[in-house]
Design an enzyme around this catalytic site. Structure first.
Site, PDB file in Angstrom:
ATOM      1  N   THR A   1       4.423  -8.666   5.201  1.00  0.00           N
ATOM      2  CA  THR A   1       4.376 -10.049   4.708  1.00  0.00           C
ATOM      3  C   THR A   1       4.814 -10.102   3.248  1.00  0.00           C
ATOM      4  OG1 THR A   1       2.026  -9.711   4.239  1.00  0.00           O
ATOM      5  CG2 THR A   1       2.577 -10.915   6.266  1.00  0.00           C
TER       6      THR A   1
ATOM      7  N   ARG B   1       0.825  -1.198   0.000  1.00  0.00           N
ATOM      8  CA  ARG B   1       0.000   0.000   0.000  1.00  0.00           C
ATOM      9  C   ARG B   1       0.865   1.256   0.000  1.00  0.00           C
ATOM     10  NH1 ARG B   1      -5.690  -0.294   0.703  1.00  0.00           N
ATOM     11  NH2 ARG B   1      -5.520   1.973   0.727  1.00  0.00           N
TER      12      ARG B   1
ATOM     13  N   LYS C   1       5.853   3.824   4.597  1.00  0.00           N
ATOM     14  CA  LYS C   1       6.496   2.792   3.777  1.00  0.00           C
ATOM     15  C   LYS C   1       7.543   3.394   2.826  1.00  0.00           C
ATOM     16  CE  LYS C   1       2.488  -0.358   3.938  1.00  0.00           C
ATOM     17  NZ  LYS C   1       2.990  -1.702   4.243  1.00  0.00           N
TER      18      LYS C   1
HETATM   19  C1  LIG Z   1       1.070  -9.336   0.778  1.00  0.00           C
HETATM   20  C2  LIG Z   1       0.248  -8.238   0.269  1.00  0.00           C
HETATM   21  C3  LIG Z   1       0.257  -7.006   0.914  1.00  0.00           C
HETATM   22  C4  LIG Z   1       1.122  -6.709   2.123  1.00  0.00           C
HETATM   23  O1  LIG Z   1       2.352  -6.192   1.664  1.00  0.00           O
HETATM   24  P1  LIG Z   1       3.381  -5.500   2.665  1.00  0.00           P
HETATM   25  O2  LIG Z   1       4.600  -5.287   1.824  1.00  0.00           O
HETATM   26  O3  LIG Z   1       3.630  -6.471   3.762  1.00  0.00           O
HETATM   27  O4  LIG Z   1       2.767  -4.238   3.115  1.00  0.00           O
HETATM   28  C5  LIG Z   1      -0.523  -5.982   0.408  1.00  0.00           C
HETATM   29  N1  LIG Z   1      -1.284  -6.170  -0.688  1.00  0.00           N
HETATM   30  C6  LIG Z   1      -1.295  -7.338  -1.342  1.00  0.00           C
HETATM   31  C7  LIG Z   1      -2.133  -7.468  -2.568  1.00  0.00           C
HETATM   32  C8  LIG Z   1      -0.544  -8.413  -0.894  1.00  0.00           C
HETATM   33  O5  LIG Z   1      -0.580  -9.578  -1.543  1.00  0.00           O
END
Ligand SMILES: *Cc1c(COP(=O)(O)O)cnc(C)c1O
Length: 781
Positions: A623, A516, A521
């Protein structure tokens, strides 16, 4: 699978001229056929869950993505269905047109989906409860460098993976309004087990066809300005990630699915045991962040008002039943509800919250807790109800989602609670399911892993990847790995060409930041670094730069002005570097449209470098970092969230870590003066000034100047450069250049690092996370 009967049933659902079937028709026929084939299996597993102590995962978001391919894979029928399609002259790849179920914003919702997959696979009785939004997260397109939002009508062509269960309908009562909650159940098939979990998503409907008593159009229009109609409650997912909107409709949504889910749990329990006295022996409820925390007073309400328990007994049961996961340490994300709003909409719930608060205070007086502390932890502070405090008080377990995050909770955000109830706190580092995040999205690499390990049991035991570390110095293995990575890069390049109309060079380094769009971030830091490299190539201070494609994927909350400005800025930087003949073959910037789970599957498999650059102490876990690691990308990142554990597992020497750490920032921040950094460093001044010096354009909105001012002068309640971009940028650029330099200097040595990341990703399986929750929090097996 009996292929003949599959083909008969499947084709029976298609138009006579099979080749004329649209992807949507194929998807519907396939989904319904598979659901029918496994209906009995699912129904048995459901009964099995109800016969044991079980877990309920309450989450406002389940970012499940596209179901069809994953279901074929986990049911073990992917290859057979693929073959059947071919024999019929069809192509399974046509189902790529099917929309994702984007019933979540980002990491929190995707975590919930990974958890259900793991629990199903581990044979654990865990079921999910959430909201069946009619419209999921908006569809994003990029028009002239700006984000555009369109509604996501994901069920437009049907939803063959859900089953409506009218018989389990629940009535939800708000002050002056009663609505129906109708459940739609999705099966969550375990991989190579008999177990199937259920994701029960509630849809709001009017009790009567018309739940308002106005008859002429004018009255109707007047009324509709005021009133939230039944269907509105599950109409749309709030597109805010990590910010609290405090809106009435949102509170209605939270109560809606909390009440429906608890009613369902209680009904099933009573039907089986005839009493609720033993409810806490048979159910454990996980609250995914504070969004379902209104479940706590709701359970007490039902026990007291409907079942005749005393408040004290009901509270005691609640404390045994609930557990709370915290997902963020950012103040603006901590949910608070205005007392008058809760009282107006849910008067009885409000009265119970007051009682819970009184019980908390009584406990504190008995323990002689000092007044300053009780003032800080009380649930109702002034005219606000603090949901995290209610969750901490009425839960057995409180957990953070990575080691550092749990530590920060104990030290700061929840330190008062930690000092009162240290035994309640646990860490549960997040994870991802390897079924979707490698077995499905990287079939080529998975096949190779299976070849080397001799079998594919690693798909249920990710630690086995460690056995592959012995090949880290085997050049033949690394060459095969590079070839596979190259194939995935080419596939991504082809997809980006088709989907976004952009040409990229699959021979370049793929540096990927997908998540996001949020200031913490630091996508803006990434954009600055690209400009820095651009200026460095131009002035000759950066030589022999290996051609690199910088790929971004991110949605911004529609009302988050600065995040939207950053999207435009990234696209403007991309325009500058590609218009310049000196750099157009060396730097390419791509902002892909509509980043979602299905796009993520393609991106993670193709990445060389995983950008995880949040300010230390801000990203609870992440994640995305795990998905990229598992597919053999090195992490270019800060010491934050699960990055720290990633580096512990895979070795700092195999990753690229930079920037101030949490302990350092604690010392730096009070004294930090972004203006003196800006004034004292020519390159920093140059890249930051690009926001206002006319090299890029924000279309006359003034948004770039606003970004610039936020960095140097502060904005809203934040100090200047609150996220420390200027402080970290030099180290970041140097580390990034070293990383890209390592790739170009010795591809094999770089592949070794990538390989070792993959080999050491076992810890980040959500199977590990869920096994731990099951044993230490839920007590289920
Ligand atoms: C895994 C995932 C996220 C989380 O991403 P982060 O880098 O941990 O913020 C957000 N959006 C989608 C579509 C994902 O698959």
């Amino acid at each position: 699978m009996d292929k003949k009967s599959f083909v008969e049933k499947f084709t029976g659902r298609l138009p006579r001229d099979i080749k004329s079937a649209t992807p949507q028709q194929l998807h519907d026929a396939l989904g319904k056929t598979v659901m029918e084939m496994f209906a009995e299996h699912w129904s048995n597993a459901r009964q099995e869950h109800l016969s044991k102590r079980r877990g309920a995962y309450l989450s406002m978001e389940f970012l499940v993505g596209r179901a069809v391919y994953n279901n074929l894979l986990v049911l073990g029928i992917y290859d057979e269905v693929d073959a059947a399609f071919k024999e019929l002259g069809l192509d399974l790849a046509d189902l790529e047109e099917i929309e994702d179920a984007a019933l979540g914003n980002g990491g929190l919702g995707r975590l919930a989906a990974c958890f259900l997959d793991s629990a199903a696979t581990l044979g654990l009785p865990l079921d999910g409860y959430g909201i069946r939004y009619k419209y999921g997260l908006f569809k994003q397109s990029i028009v002239d460098g700006f984000q555009r939002e369109d509604i996501d009508d994901w069920t437009k062509y049907g939803d063959p993976w859900s089953v409506r269960c009218d018989e389990d309908t629940v009535l939800i009562e708000y002050s002056g309004q009663t609505v129906k909650a109708v459940p739609y159940d999705m099966p969550v098939f375990g991989f190579r087990t008999e177990n199937v979990g259920t994701l029960r998503l509630w849809q709001a409907e009017p009790v009567k066809e018309f739940d308002f008593d106005v008859f002429n159009k004018q009255d109707y229009l007047e009324a509709s300005k005021e009133k939230i109609f039944a269907e509105d409650i599950s109409r749309v997912l709030y597109p805010n990630d990590d910010t609290d909107e405090g809106k009435k409709l949102r509170l209605k949504q939270q109560y809606f699915f909390s009440c429906a889910s608890l009613t369902d749990i209680i009904r099933k329990h009573k039907a089986r045991y005839g009493t609720l006295d033993n409810l806490a022996d048979y159910i454990s409820v996980q609250l995914n962040d504070t969004h379902p925390v209104i479940s706590i007073p709701e359970l007490i309400r039902q026990l007291v008002d409907n079942e005749g328990y005393t408040f004290e007994k009901a509270l005691e049961m609640a404390k045994r039943i609930f557990n709370y996961t915290n997902h963020t340490v950012m103040q603006e994300a901590l949910e608070k509800w205005r007392t008058d709003l809760v009282e107006e909409l849910l008067p009885r719930i409000y009265a119970i919250i007051i009682q819970i608060n009184e019980a908390l205070m009584a406990d504190m007086y008995s323990a002689n807790v000092p007044r300053e502390k009780t003032d800080r932890i009380k649930i109702i502070k002034g005219d606000l109800i603090h949901m995290a405090d209610m969750a901490c008080y009425a839960s057995s377990h409180i957990n953070g989602v990575a080691e550092i995050h749990t530590q920060i909770l104990k030290d700061t955000v929840l330190s008062d609670w930690f000092s009162l109830y240290p035994q309640r706190f646990r860490n549960e580092t997040n994870g991802i399911t390897q079924r979707r995040w490698i077995a499905l999205c990287n079939r080529e690499l998975s096949a190779y892993i299976t070849e080397l390990l001799g079998d594919d049991n690693w798909i249920n035991d990710l630690d086995r990847l460690k056995e592959l570390a012995k090949y880290a110095d085997d050049e033949n293995v690394l060459r095969r790995f590079i070839d596979i990575k190259q194939a995935k890069k080419q596939q991504l390049a082809d997809f980006i060409k088709a989907h976004d109309g952009i040409d990229i060079d699959a021979e370049s380094v793929f540096d990927i930041q997908i998540k996001r769009l949020h200031e913490y971030k630091r996508q803006l830091l990434n954009a600055f670094s690209i400009l820095w490299i651009y200026y460095g190539i131009k002035d000759g201070s950066i030589k022999d730069f290996k051609s690199t494609t910088f790929i971004f994927g991110a949605k911004s909350a529609p009302g988050y002005r600065r995040a939207k400005a950053i999207i435009k800025f990234i696209n403007e930087v991309g325009r500058v570097v590609s218009e310049d003949p000196d750099t157009r073959d060396l730097i390419k910037v791509v902002f892909v449209q509509n980043y979602n789970v299905s796009y993520a599957e393609k991106l993670v498999a193709a990445a060389d470098i995983s950008e995880q650059i949040s300010t230390a102490g801000t990203e609870a876990s992440g994640t995305g970092n795990m998905k990229l690691m598992l597919n053999g990308a090195v992490t270019l990142g800060t010491y934050d969230g699960a990055n720290i554990e990633i580096v512990q597992e895979a070795g700092e020497e195999n990753n690229y870590i930079f920037g101030a750490r949490v302990e350092e920032l604690e010392k730096i921040v009070p004294e930090y003066d972004s203006r003196s950094v800006f004034a004292g460093d020519d390159m920093i001044r140059r890249v930051v000034s690009s926001l206002i010096d006319g090299i890029v354009s924000d279309g006359g909105s003034g948004d770039f100047r606003e970004l610039y001012m936020a960095l140097l002068d502060g904005a809203s309640w934040h100090a200047p450069d609150h996220y420390y971009l200027l402080g970290d940028i030099r180290d970041y650029v140097e580390t990034k250049l070293r990383c890209i330099g390592d790739y170009s200097a010795d591809r094999i040595a770089f592949a070794r690092r990538q390989w070792l990341n993959m080999c050491n990703a076992g810890k980040f399986s959500s199977d590990r996370t869920i096994a731990d929750y099951a044993e230490n929090i839920w007590g289920i097996r």
